[in-house]
Design a protein around this motif. Structure first.
Motif, PDB file in Angstrom:
ATOM      1  N   GLY A  11      55.866  49.159  58.941  1.00 12.15           N
ATOM      2  CA  GLY A  11      56.759  49.754  59.927  1.00 12.15           C
ATOM      3  C   GLY A  11      57.449  48.733  60.806  1.00 12.15           C
ATOM      4  N   GLU A  12      57.853  49.215  62.009  1.00  8.59           N
ATOM      5  CA  GLU A  12      58.677  48.370  62.869  1.00  8.59           C
ATOM      6  C   GLU A  12      57.941  47.150  63.387  1.00  8.59           C
ATOM      7  OE1 GLU A  12      58.024  48.159  66.309  1.00  8.59           O
ATOM      8  OE2 GLU A  12      56.376  49.581  66.172  1.00  8.59           O
ATOM      9  N   ILE A  13      56.621  47.214  63.600  1.00  7.27           N
ATOM     10  CA  ILE A  13      55.921  46.036  64.116  1.00  7.27           C
ATOM     11  C   ILE A  13      55.905  44.925  63.071  1.00  7.27           C
ATOM     12  CG2 ILE A  13      53.661  46.955  63.452  1.00  7.27           C
ATOM     13  CD1 ILE A  13      54.543  44.525  66.351  1.00  7.27           C
ATOM     14  N   TYR A  82      49.743  46.385  65.317  1.00  7.01           N
ATOM     15  CA  TYR A  82      48.893  47.289  66.090  1.00  7.01           C
ATOM     16  C   TYR A  82      48.512  48.463  65.207  1.00  7.01           C
ATOM     17  CZ  TYR A  82      53.766  48.600  67.258  1.00  7.01           C
ATOM     18  OH  TYR A  82      55.107  48.861  67.231  1.00  7.01           O
ATOM     19  N   GLY A  83      47.362  49.053  65.477  1.00  7.16           N
ATOM     20  CA  GLY A  83      46.815  50.059  64.576  1.00  7.16           C
ATOM     21  C   GLY A  83      46.092  49.388  63.429  1.00  7.16           C
ATOM     22  N   PHE A  84      45.638  50.180  62.458  1.00 10.01           N
ATOM     23  CA  PHE A  84      44.909  49.685  61.299  1.00 10.01           C
ATOM     24  C   PHE A  84      43.767  48.756  61.725  1.00 10.01           C
ATOM     25  CE2 PHE A  84      49.035  50.511  58.824  1.00 10.01           C
ATOM     26  CZ  PHE A  84      48.639  51.782  58.478  1.00 10.01           C
ATOM     27  N   LEU A  85      43.817  47.477  61.345  1.00  7.73           N
ATOM     28  CA  LEU A  85      42.699  46.554  61.591  1.00  7.73           C
ATOM     29  C   LEU A  85      42.913  45.673  62.820  1.00  7.73           C
ATOM     30  CD1 LEU A  85      42.058  45.500  57.891  1.00  7.73           C
ATOM     31  CD2 LEU A  85      40.707  47.087  59.258  1.00  7.73           C
ATOM     32  N   GLY A 163      41.797  55.322  70.690  1.00  7.48           N
ATOM     33  CA  GLY A 163      43.074  54.801  71.138  1.00  7.48           C
ATOM     34  C   GLY A 163      44.182  55.664  70.590  1.00  7.48           C
ATOM     35  N   GLY A 164      45.392  55.519  71.130  1.00 10.39           N
ATOM     36  CA  GLY A 164      46.541  56.249  70.627  1.00 10.39           C
ATOM     37  C   GLY A 164      46.483  57.744  70.853  1.00 10.39           C
ATOM     38  N   GLY A 165      45.657  58.182  71.815  1.00  8.53           N
ATOM     39  CA  GLY A 165      45.583  59.602  72.125  1.00  8.53           C
ATOM     40  C   GLY A 165      44.704  60.397  71.184  1.00  8.53           C
ATOM     41  N   ARG A 292      45.142  44.238  71.717  1.00  5.58           N
ATOM     42  CA  ARG A 292      46.226  44.021  70.750  1.00  5.58           C
ATOM     43  C   ARG A 292      47.549  44.118  71.491  1.00  5.58           C
ATOM     44  NH1 ARG A 292      48.020  49.324  70.355  1.00  5.58           N
ATOM     45  NH2 ARG A 292      46.412  50.920  70.563  1.00  5.58           N
ATOM     46  N   LEU A 293      48.613  43.875  70.773  1.00  2.90           N
ATOM     47  CA  LEU A 293      49.946  44.135  71.297  1.00  2.90           C
ATOM     48  C   LEU A 293      50.165  45.640  71.288  1.00  2.90           C
ATOM     49  CD1 LEU A 293      52.337  42.283  72.169  1.00  2.90           C
ATOM     50  CD2 LEU A 293      53.317  42.691  69.907  1.00  2.90           C
TER      51      LEU A 293
END
Length: 670
Positions: A11-13, A82-85, A163-165, A292-293
């Motif tokens: 994705g965008e990251i 960000y996310g995943f690992l 995280g992430g709601g 993380r970022l």
């Protein structure tokens, strides 16, 4: 500095990291699943390696495959995005064991902050203020319910590793506690592999304010001011801005010092975010640290002129922080809106499909000016989805991040409103119209912010459908006439110019939309002559010309209008000053055989997995009773009874995967 890095994300990251690395002369390696073989991030990198099938557990969460790809391609470091690992301590340790640099904090820091309950204990020792709650290891339902009663309702259940709601539930009453706990634990286990939860006092009208911290391996740690992330739905951020409205220098300094203390308490290195819950009176409490970022980091970049991804690469390579605390300053105001493939009118359900049409405002991509004194571009778009790309059910449905900057908040708001009005997406549902109402609403415009803003203004943010404006229907009619004229030019025997032996044709175009049927009459005229429209008993003069394949220039009763009309199957999408309107031209011949089916079967609103069945075959249920729970994109969605009735048959079991539109059960209404 590194010569080659692998980006363990999508994705965008992944596109953002690749862009910064290219500017620094660093080669990049992309990894991808079968669903992402042609994705933007793959084409943005110099090399790419297939990981496996589409599900994240078979691809992006396979740390051993990612490390093998890095070693095989000669990468020296891995950026987790960000996310995943990105917050997986075991993965960070495995990278180090393989001789690779993990572009993130030490594994010990990830582990310390990865457990929300353990982090609370650390913060208490570091004298960082905490929200009242239970953060211990006991997880029996009776005990947690007892703790909730001691704390006092309302309480917030939160996944300890979350995280992430995801894995969060607000509980207003003890009677709702058990169901909320079960749902929270299921979602936490599915998202993070850990169903451990903590219980905290839920503050009324709190603000969510986070501090961006950055530390190097030489012992330096600074903060890059704050972001207000109060505007949320389902505990997931929708709009973020920097700096936080109403933030005094004294409060900013206090929160910054607390965030730095939190980072130093765990020996932090790299980019991180310390999140606080803040009362309207200015008091604040530590909530969690994201090691993380963050998705919303661009607003910090826009007001500081610093490239945080470049900082990550330099710090991971052993370099010191490029600036000291006193060298940072705030320049203007920035707001970020997350453009999602989702349907706000259907409970923000993710939308699956292919982006068949995409048009955005003039903007820069991933551009950071480099100095706080530079004038940033008014609009920046960080995107990992292009026209023709598909949004699949396997990953987060974010299309792009839209960032607006201005010398002050009012100008940033105007730039954001203008950019949202120019953002066009066809092929799936999006939250763009919802964001437009949110940005222009009185609460957000006046910075009357708290985490309940969306729910409190739900009626105005999610209004009932209304009939299209005359201008929109005129644009739709013009598009129909234009398409027919083009067909006539290609095939004279199919002429549709309305010629009749005794005059010109008057015809009714029957458009249907979310608010019902919207007929408009057209009286055909000679070529190059104005058409006459009738709507609600009034006549109107219409002239139009095509300025692009999908763009129209209209003159309606002397007023000049601009519109874009895009076909997607039977749907006609009109974009104009009234927003985005979806219409279907009713063709009586094409639908002559259609009839009412009286279908009494409930279907899946999206692809997903059955995680709980709450009713039994033969059971009588009341309207609104929960029947089963689906999980999609790691979020739970409850399927409820549409009316009082009896369940004749359950067609799936817990654990079954279902496709969008699949019949879930047979239901016989009373």
């Amino acid at each position: 500095m590194f010569s080659k890095i692998l980006i363990a994300n999508r994705g965008e990251i992944a596109c953002r990291v690749a862009a910064t690395a290219r500017r620094l002369g660093i080669a990049t390696v992309a990894v991808y699943s079968d669903a992402d073989a042609l994705a933007a991030h793959v084409q943005a990198c110099d090399q790419s390696v297939r990981l496996g099938p589409a599900p994240a557990r078979d691809s992006y969460l396979r740390g051993e495959l990612i490390i093998a790809a890095a070693l095989a391609t000669g990468a020296q470091a891995i950026h987790p995005g960000y996310g995943f690992l990105s917050e997986n301590a075991d993965f960070a340790e495995a990278c180090a064991a393989a001789g690779l640099v993990f572009i993130g904090p030490p594994a010990a820091a990830i582990r310390a902050m990865g457990s929300k309950s353990a982090a609370k204990t650390l913060m208490q020792d570091a004298a960082v203020p905490l929200v009242p709650g239970y953060h211990g290891d006991r997880q029996e339902a009776d005990f947690l319910r007892e703790q909730a009663g001691r704390i006092g309702y309302p309480v917030l259940l939160k996944a300890s590793s979350g995280g992430g709601g995801k894995g969060m539930r607000i509980v207003d009453d003890s009677a709702d506690f058990d169901a909320a706990l079960s749902s929270c634990q299921r979602e936490a286990l599915a998202s993070f592999g850990d169903d451990h939860v903590l219980v905290e006092k839920y503050l009324t009208r709190p603000r969510h304010i986070e501090i961006q911290v950055f530390a190097d391996s030489l012992g330096h740690c600074i903060y890059l001011f704050e972001r207000d992330c109060s505007v949320q739905r389902r505990h997931q951020k929708v709009l973020e801005e920097a700096p936080a409205p109403g933030m005094s220098p004294e409060r900013r300094a206090a929160m910054g010092a607390a965030a730095v203390a939190a980072a130093q308490a765990v020996g932090y290195v790299g980019a991180g975010t310390v999140e606080f819950i803040a009362n309207q009176d200015g008091s604040f409490y530590f909530m969690e640290m994201n090691t993380r970022l963050q998705v919303e980091h661009p607003v910090t970049e826009m007001i500081t002129g610093q490239d945080l991804v470049e900082w990550q690469l330099r710090v991971a390579a052993g370099e010191p922080l490029p600036v000291q605390q006193h060298q940072l300053s705030i320049n203007g105001h920035a707001i970020e809106a997350r453009i999602y493939a989702e349907n706000p009118e259907k409970g923000f359900l993710p939308s699956i499909g292919t982006v068949t049409h995409l048009r955005t405002a003039n903007a820069v991509s991933f551009q950071v000016q480099g100095t706080a004194s530079a004038q940033p571009a008014p609009i920046r778009i960080d995107a990992g989805v292009r026209e023709g790309d598909a949004i699949s059910p396997f990953y987060d449905p974010m299309i792009a991040k839209l960032i607006a900057w201005g010398p002050d908040r009012a100008s940033a708001l105007r730039n954001m409103a203008r950019a949202l009005a120019q953002y066009q997406v066809v092929g799936l549902a999006t939250n763009i119209a919802f964001l437009q109402r949110l940005v222009s609403g009185e609460a957000f415009s006046n910075a009357d912010l708290d985490t309940g803003l969306i729910e409190r203004h739900r009626d105005t943010l999610l209004p009932a459908p209304t009939a299209p404006a005359l201008e929109t229907l005129a644009a739709a009619a013009a598009n129909v006439l234009q398409c027919e004229a083009r067909a006539s030019a290609a095939d004279p025997w199919s002429a549709t110019d309305g010629w009749r032996a005794h005059g010109r044709l008057r015809r009714t175009l029957s458009f249907t939309g979310d608010a019902g049927s919207h007929p408009i009459d057209v009286a055909y005229a000679d070529a190059d002559q104005p058409q006459t429209l009738w709507h609600d008993g009034q006549s109107h003069v219409l002239q139009f010309e095509s300025t692009h394949d999908s763009d129209l220039r209209l003159r309606l009763d002397g007023r000049v209008l601009q519109a874009t009309a895009v076909h997607d199957g039977e749907l006609l999408h009109v974009f104009d000053s009234h927003g985005h309107t979806r219409l279907r031209l009713l063709d009586p011949l094409a639908h002559a055989a259609d009839g009412e089916t009286g279908d009494d079967r409930l279907t899946a609103p999206m692809p997903g997995k059955i995680v709980a069945i709450l009713a039994a075959r033969g059971q009588h249920v009341e309207r609104g009773a929960p029947l089963l729970i689906m999980e999609a994109m790691k979020m739970e969605h409850t399927i409820a009874a549409p009316a009082a009735g009896v369940i004749d048959e359950l067609l799936y079991a817990v654990g079954d995967q279902v496709s969008e539109g699949a019949r879930l059960l047979d239901f016989r209404p009373d």
